[in-house]
Design a protein around this motif. Structure first.
Motif, PDB file in Angstrom:
ATOM      1  N   ILE A 105       0.836  -1.193   0.000  1.00  0.00           N
ATOM      2  CA  ILE A 105       0.000   0.000   0.000  1.00  0.00           C
ATOM      3  C   ILE A 105       0.873   1.247   0.000  1.00  0.00           C
ATOM      4  O   ILE A 105       1.791   1.372   0.816  1.00  0.00           O
ATOM      5  N   HIS A 106       0.562   2.162  -0.886  1.00  0.00           N
ATOM      6  CA  HIS A 106       1.318   3.416  -0.974  1.00  0.00           C
ATOM      7  C   HIS A 106       0.804   4.384   0.083  1.00  0.00           C
ATOM      8  O   HIS A 106      -0.405   4.654   0.174  1.00  0.00           O
ATOM      9  N   LEU A 107       1.695   4.893   0.920  1.00  0.00           N
ATOM     10  CA  LEU A 107       1.325   5.882   1.933  1.00  0.00           C
ATOM     11  C   LEU A 107       1.652   7.268   1.395  1.00  0.00           C
ATOM     12  O   LEU A 107       2.801   7.553   1.037  1.00  0.00           O
ATOM     13  N   PRO A 108       0.666   8.156   1.324  1.00  0.00           N
ATOM     14  CA  PRO A 108       0.922   9.498   0.805  1.00  0.00           C
ATOM     15  C   PRO A 108       1.826  10.274   1.749  1.00  0.00           C
ATOM     16  O   PRO A 108       1.896  10.001   2.948  1.00  0.00           O
ATOM     17  N   SER A 109       2.535  11.244   1.212  1.00  0.00           N
ATOM     18  CA  SER A 109       3.395  12.112   2.013  1.00  0.00           C
ATOM     19  C   SER A 109       3.164  13.550   1.595  1.00  0.00           C
ATOM     20  O   SER A 109       2.569  13.838   0.548  1.00  0.00           O
ATOM     21  N   GLY A 110       3.670  14.446   2.431  1.00  0.00           N
ATOM     22  CA  GLY A 110       3.460  15.869   2.160  1.00  0.00           C
ATOM     23  C   GLY A 110       2.152  16.311   2.779  1.00  0.00           C
ATOM     24  O   GLY A 110       1.943  16.182   3.987  1.00  0.00           O
ATOM     25  N   LEU A 111       1.245  16.827   1.950  1.00  0.00           N
ATOM     26  CA  LEU A 111      -0.068  17.252   2.434  1.00  0.00           C
ATOM     27  C   LEU A 111      -0.990  16.029   2.424  1.00  0.00           C
ATOM     28  O   LEU A 111      -1.414  15.553   1.368  1.00  0.00           O
ATOM     29  N   VAL A 112      -1.290  15.514   3.629  1.00  0.00           N
ATOM     30  CA  VAL A 112      -2.049  14.269   3.771  1.00  0.00           C
ATOM     31  C   VAL A 112      -3.354  14.561   4.498  1.00  0.00           C
ATOM     32  O   VAL A 112      -3.388  15.330   5.463  1.00  0.00           O
ATOM     33  N   THR A 113      -4.435  13.947   4.023  1.00  0.00           N
ATOM     34  CA  THR A 113      -5.728  14.042   4.724  1.00  0.00           C
ATOM     35  C   THR A 113      -5.960  12.719   5.464  1.00  0.00           C
ATOM     36  O   THR A 113      -6.008  11.656   4.847  1.00  0.00           O
ATOM     37  N   PHE A 114      -6.095  12.836   6.775  1.00  0.00           N
ATOM     38  CA  PHE A 114      -6.311  11.664   7.617  1.00  0.00           C
ATOM     39  C   PHE A 114      -7.794  11.538   7.947  1.00  0.00           C
ATOM     40  O   PHE A 114      -8.482  12.536   8.186  1.00  0.00           O
ATOM     41  N   VAL A 115      -8.285  10.313   7.991  1.00  0.00           N
ATOM     42  CA  VAL A 115      -9.687  10.034   8.288  1.00  0.00           C
ATOM     43  C   VAL A 115      -9.751   8.979   9.384  1.00  0.00           C
ATOM     44  O   VAL A 115      -9.076   7.951   9.306  1.00  0.00           O
ATOM     45  N   PHE A 116     -10.573   9.251  10.397  1.00  0.00           N
ATOM     46  CA  PHE A 116     -10.867   8.273  11.446  1.00  0.00           C
ATOM     47  C   PHE A 116     -12.370   8.007  11.431  1.00  0.00           C
ATOM     48  O   PHE A 116     -13.171   8.939  11.290  1.00  0.00           O
ATOM     49  N   THR A 117     -12.742   6.746  11.587  1.00  0.00           N
ATOM     50  CA  THR A 117     -14.160   6.395  11.694  1.00  0.00           C
ATOM     51  C   THR A 117     -14.338   5.355  12.791  1.00  0.00           C
ATOM     52  O   THR A 117     -13.426   4.578  13.077  1.00  0.00           O
ATOM     53  N   ASP A 118     -15.504   5.352  13.416  1.00  0.00           N
ATOM     54  CA  ASP A 118     -15.887   4.252  14.312  1.00  0.00           C
ATOM     55  C   ASP A 118     -17.399   4.256  14.479  1.00  0.00           C
ATOM     56  O   ASP A 118     -18.090   5.193  14.067  1.00  0.00           O
ATOM     57  N   ILE A 119     -17.918   3.182  15.060  1.00  0.00           N
ATOM     58  CA  ILE A 119     -19.362   3.037  15.272  1.00  0.00           C
ATOM     59  C   ILE A 119     -19.714   3.654  16.614  1.00  0.00           C
ATOM     60  O   ILE A 119     -19.157   3.277  17.651  1.00  0.00           O
ATOM     61  N   GLU A 120     -20.636   4.587  16.600  1.00  0.00           N
ATOM     62  CA  GLU A 120     -21.086   5.199  17.849  1.00  0.00           C
ATOM     63  C   GLU A 120     -21.889   4.168  18.650  1.00  0.00           C
ATOM     64  O   GLU A 120     -22.772   3.495  18.128  1.00  0.00           O
ATOM     65  N   GLY A 121     -21.535   4.051  19.950  1.00  0.00           N
ATOM     66  CA  GLY A 121     -22.258   3.114  20.805  1.00  0.00           C
ATOM     67  C   GLY A 121     -22.045   1.665  20.428  1.00  0.00           C
ATOM     68  O   GLY A 121     -22.950   0.838  20.553  1.00  0.00           O
ATOM     69  N   SER A 122     -20.829   1.321  19.978  1.00  0.00           N
ATOM     70  CA  SER A 122     -20.593  -0.052  19.518  1.00  0.00           C
ATOM     71  C   SER A 122     -20.751  -1.075  20.635  1.00  0.00           C
ATOM     72  O   SER A 122     -21.199  -2.198  20.397  1.00  0.00           O
ATOM     73  N   THR A 123     -20.378  -0.687  21.848  1.00  0.00           N
ATOM     74  CA  THR A 123     -20.512  -1.626  22.977  1.00  0.00           C
ATOM     75  C   THR A 123     -21.974  -1.970  23.213  1.00  0.00           C
ATOM     76  O   THR A 123     -22.347  -3.137  23.367  1.00  0.00           O
ATOM     77  N   ARG A 124     -22.821  -0.944  23.235  1.00  0.00           N
ATOM     78  CA  ARG A 124     -24.254  -1.194  23.442  1.00  0.00           C
ATOM     79  C   ARG A 124     -24.840  -1.982  22.274  1.00  0.00           C
ATOM     80  O   ARG A 124     -25.690  -2.863  22.465  1.00  0.00           O
TER      81      ARG A 124
END
Length: 940
Positions: free
Chosen positions: A5-24
């Motif tokens: 997988i190619h990892l971008p460098s320089g100006l990078v946009t990072f994204v985080f996601t998760d499921i709200e209330g996953s435990t419940r």
């Protein structure tokens, strides 16, 4: 992540996601949750592949992605949300609500990952989002040109992200197919809370924090239970900080300790929430109505100050609204339906890994550095640091107070003073129950005035101040709980202070002479006694600071003599039971049976030497005689005997001559083992004089059999042999030969030393049935050990192997560690004679290291071992011998014994012959001088 997988460098946009209330969601769906999670992942990965994003990390329900184009990142999030919304999920309850956050900044990948604050900022942006929402930072909004078709960004204003000092402008992505209405972002300045700000760092407790968080997320009422000063409040507050974002209507801290009337608990909670009393309506009704529609966490601290009222408020809150959770701290539980009780453990005193510090030591290091102006303790004080935290049972408050003492004391000085725990920790601190100043003007209590109550008196305000100051001293902390005890529970707490360690229910019952279940239950419920369940039944113990407090109260109540004499009687009985089987008949003595009793026996000895009966103390010391010597503690035994002699002189207590003779004989053996040969001879003579006065033939035989030991230590071997023969002849005539076994074994050693092997073997053959008939003797297998030495001298490897293996196995099985070292050395000689020089060197190293740790030398065999080692060194060469010897020093005694017992029988070896090259190879030489510091593996 795949390396392709190619990892971008320089100006990078990072994204985080998760499921709200996953435990419940996982709890709700049960076995149907994994398929939902897999489908969620499939949809997101399909989107990532289409937009050429890089998937860096997938853990549980979360994704971490990187894009080299901000527009592509927003497009991926929009496509993913639409795919999730349009997907046919099994049920309406099974729809995962995914929150997403983006941030753009400069970053360079290193070793397949990014180490940049921009990553953390992106994670905080995602944490601010709600399920179904996409948020991005201003940087992403600026670089996302053009936006995805049919999409726009809404400016949500400036927000403070957790962990960042500056404010970040957040934008929400809106487009067809996406939800538009969400609550305010979950940022640090958005969610209400009143959690106190700690003034010191939080140290350790990673496992406890994670475990407690899981409980709070899964249950609506969790009570953190523990003794005063155990760190309940601090841990609960630290956890609550982590839970702020998951409770949109706030996390609220309520200190019940300052509430002086049960009726005011609800008012205290309402005041924290900003509610005012309504005319004609109970405050608790107003409180429940407010909380009913909200998702919030209430942290009720120190509920043991008003347990019944706290329980009532909690039950009403939980019944009134499903979104309310309660985290309570207390010294006793409420007994409410649905309550999960979590007992906070003391800080760990054992390091988790090699080279790391335990949580307790880490806390003491941190607080000591602060107390000393930023200067940490010297590395040379590390051993004393561990002593201190063990002595304080890892109790956080006690460690904090100890660190304050280190402004004026070294760690070693503090450790030496902790026999008086309360006096040392509380030195220089005033009693928190301060008198009220007569000219001080009280302020108006608005809560009390609102309900028409009379404002608190100065005396009540003193109690309030004492509540807030209850952690200024250990005395005040324990007194806070002690005052709530009834007479029976308070008496049991005081009497339990005489025990040094855990006790079982039968012991507590024996101590009181009454059924202790009710008062014991009270003490456990109030966290003043810890119950530790085991398969064989629960045991009960007190933390050391609580024990010290209870001991003070025992003295003040005038009950110390009765309680401690009772403990001495119990210790004597327990020691005697260790020598008996289930049927009450004597069994082969195992010193392992005394290991768990050592702490109690020492505590009983301390009382006998300072305030009790010296005669009872001599009886206890006699039971510990072999245990002291076999554990390398002969010096400790001598010191206890000296203290008991001093007690006899102080009180004038009459001790029968027979008991004095036994004590003096024991003292002589301990002095010889400790290298004090003059003292050894002196007490041997005193023992003989007392034994003759007592008129007990068996006792006199035991004492006379020990007369050879000082002579051997001083190199008078011929005289020692003459004495042994006289004693054996006399004991045979008196029919007490069994009591003279020490003399028989000493004579056999002397015969072996001068090469009279046939006579030694004949003597030992006759002694075998005598040894076997004596439970105190037979576990040591002295006959087999000495026959093994005789066989080595004859060059008979088969007989030597068989005798030594039997002796070693028995000595290890019954806890005779000092004697086991002799047998390890003998097995080393056997291995060398059998051609296995490396194993021999390892066994020599293990035996030498163990003896050094026990501070004792090998006695009459010392020169013989040294000769054999010298020969082995010449045979192997210095490098090989030193290497193998060094390996042996790293082995523990049990590991070394296992190595020796695994040595192959000579008859099984290739080309074996029953006899070796001849007796000259391993026979002892008369020219060898004995070690001048004899260890009496003795046969006493």
């Amino acid at each position: 992540m795949s390396p392709r997988i190619h990892l971008p460098s320089g100006l990078v946009t990072f994204v985080f996601t998760d499921i709200e209330g996953s435990t419940r969601l996982a709890q709700l769906l049960g076995p149907d949750y994994p398929p939902v999670l897999r489908e969620h992942r499939r949809l997101l990965r399909r989107t990532i592949a289409a937009t050429e994003g890089a998937e860096l990390l997938t853990e549980g329900d979360s994704f971490f992605l990187a894009f080299d184009d901000a527009t592509a990142a927003l497009t991926a999030c929009l496509t993913a949300q639409r795919a999730l919304a349009s997907h046919e999920w099994p049920t309406a309850d099974a729809v995962p609500r995914v929150r997403m956050g983006l941030h753009t900044g400069w970053a360079e990948p290193r070793d397949g990952e990014y180490v940049s604050p921009e990553v953390h900022r992106a994670a905080r942006v995602a944490a601010a989002a709600h399920g179904g929402q996409v948020l991005c930072s201003a940087a992403t909004a600026r670089h996302a040109e053009p936006l995805p078709p049919d999409a726009s960004l809404i400016d949500l204003g400036l927000h403070r992200l957790r962990g960042f000092d500056d404010r970040e402008r957040l934008y929400q992505l809106v487009a067809s197919g996406l939800e538009r209405q969400f609550p305010r972002p979950r940022t640090a300045d958005a969610t209400a809370h009143n959690l106190p700000t700690p003034v010191t760092s939080f140290v350790g407790r990673h496992a406890e924090r994670a475990e407690l968080k899981r409980l709070v997320e899964a249950h609506r009422l969790v009570t953190v239970l523990g003794a005063g000063g155990a760190g309940k409040t601090r841990l609960a507050v630290e956890l609550a900080v982590d839970l702020v974002e998951s409770h949109p209507d706030g996390v609220w801290f309520v200190d019940v300790a300052a509430v002086t009337d049960p009726g005011l608990v609800a008012f205290e909670v309402a005041a924290v929430l900003g509610l005012r009393p309504e005319p004609g309506r109970p405050m608790v009704d107003t409180l429940v109505e407010y909380a009913a529609a909200r998702r919030m966490l209430v942290l009720l601290d120190t509920c043991d100050a008003q347990p019944a009222a706290s329980a009532d408020v909690i039950s009403r809150l939980l019944a009134g609204g499903v979104g309310v959770r309660v985290l309570a701290t207390s010294r006793e539980s409420f007994g409410l339906p649905g309550e999960v009780v979590w007992r906070i453990p003391s800080l760990s005193v054992d390091p988790p890994t090699e080279g790391a510090e335990s949580d307790a030591v880490a806390l003491l290091l941190d607080r000591t550095a602060a107390a000393r102006g930023g200067r940490p303790p010297d590395p040379g004080e590390s051993a004393d640091l561990r002593r201190v935290v063990r002595r304080l049972d890892g109790l956080p408050l006690a460690i904090e107070l100890a660190a304050a003492r280190l402004r004026v004391l070294s760690v070693g000085q503090l450790a030496e003073r902790l026999d008086d725990v309360l006096g040392t920790l509380d030195a220089g601190r005033e009693d928190p129950d301060l008198p009220v100043e007569p000219d001080r003007q009280d302020t108006v209590d608005l809560v009390a005035a609102a309900v028409g109550m009379v404002p608190p008196s100065p005396a009540v305000r003193a109690v309030q101040r004492s509540a807030t100051e209850r952690h200024l001293t250990m005395q005040a902390t324990v007194t806070w709980s002690y005052r709530t005890l009834g007479p029976r529970a308070a008496r049991l707490l005081r009497w339990l202070a005489v025990f040094a360690g855990p006790v079982d229910l039968a012991t507590v019952e024996w101590l009181l002479g009454d059924d202790p279940l009710d008062p014991l239950s009270v003490l456990v419920d109030k966290s003043m006694v810890l119950a530790e369940p085991h398969a064989s039944g629960s045991t009960y113990r007190m933390l050391d600071p609580i024990r010290a407090y209870a001991a003070r109260r025992l003295v003040e109540a005038g009950e110390e003599r009765s309680a401690r004499n009772r403990h001495v009687a119990w210790s004597t009985h327990a020691m005697e039971r260790a020598h008996l089987g289930p049927d009450g008949r004597p069994v082969t003595l195992s010193l392992y049976a005394l290991d768990p009793l050592a702490g109690e026996l020492r505590a009983a000895l301390r009382w006998c030497a300072t305030g009790g009966s010296a005669r009872a103390g001599l009886r206890l010391a006699g039971g510990l005689d072999q245990w002291w010597r076999e554990r390398g503690l002969a010096r400790e035994g001598r010191l206890w005997l000296f203290r008991l002699y001093g007690r006899i002189a102080e009180t004038g207590e009459r001790i029968p001559e027979a008991e004095l003779a036994a004590a003096y004989h024991m003292h002589s053996l301990h002095a010889g083992a400790d290298g004090e040969f003059g003292e050894e001879l002196r007490y041997s003579q005193r023992a003989e004089a007392a034994a003759r006065q007592a008129g007990d033939a068996g006792l006199l035989a035991r004492v006379l059999a020990g007369r050879a030991a000082p002579l051997v230590d001083m190199g008078q071997f011929a005289e020692a042999e003459r004495i042994c023969r006289e004693v054996i002849d006399w004991a045979s005539g008196q029919e007490v030969l069994g009591d003279a076994l020490f003399g028989v074994f000493s004579l056999a050693e002397l015969l072996w030393r001068r090469g009279a092997l046939d006579e030694a073997a004949e003597l030992l053959g006759a002694a075998r049935p005598v040894e076997a008939a004596r439970p105190v003797e037979r576990g040591r297998r002295s006959v087999d050990m000495l026959l093994g030495m005789v066989a080595l001298a004859r060059g008979d490897l088969v007989a030597a192997h068989e005798h030594l293996q039997v002796a070693l196995r028995s000595r290890m099985s019954h806890g005779f560690h000092g004697r086991a070292c002799d047998t390890l050395n003998a097995m080393a000689v056997r291995c060398a004679a059998g051609g296995d020089g490396l194993t021999a060197a390892r066994l020599f190293g293990a035996a030498g290291a163990t003896r050094a740790s026990m501070r004792c030398a090998p006695g009459i065999y010392g020169g013989y071992w040294a000769q054999r080692q010298g020969e082995l060194r010449r045979e192997l060469g210095d490098a090989a011998f030193d290497g193998a010897y060094g390996e042996g020093t790293e082995l523990g005694l049990e590991e070394a014994a296992a190595l020796a017992l695994a040595v192959e029988h000579p008859d099984l070896a290739v080309g074996s012959a029953r006899f070796g090259a001849g007796p000259a190879r391993v026979a002892p030489r008369q020219s060898v001088a004995p070690d001048r510091r004899r260890h009496h593996t003795g046969h006493a």
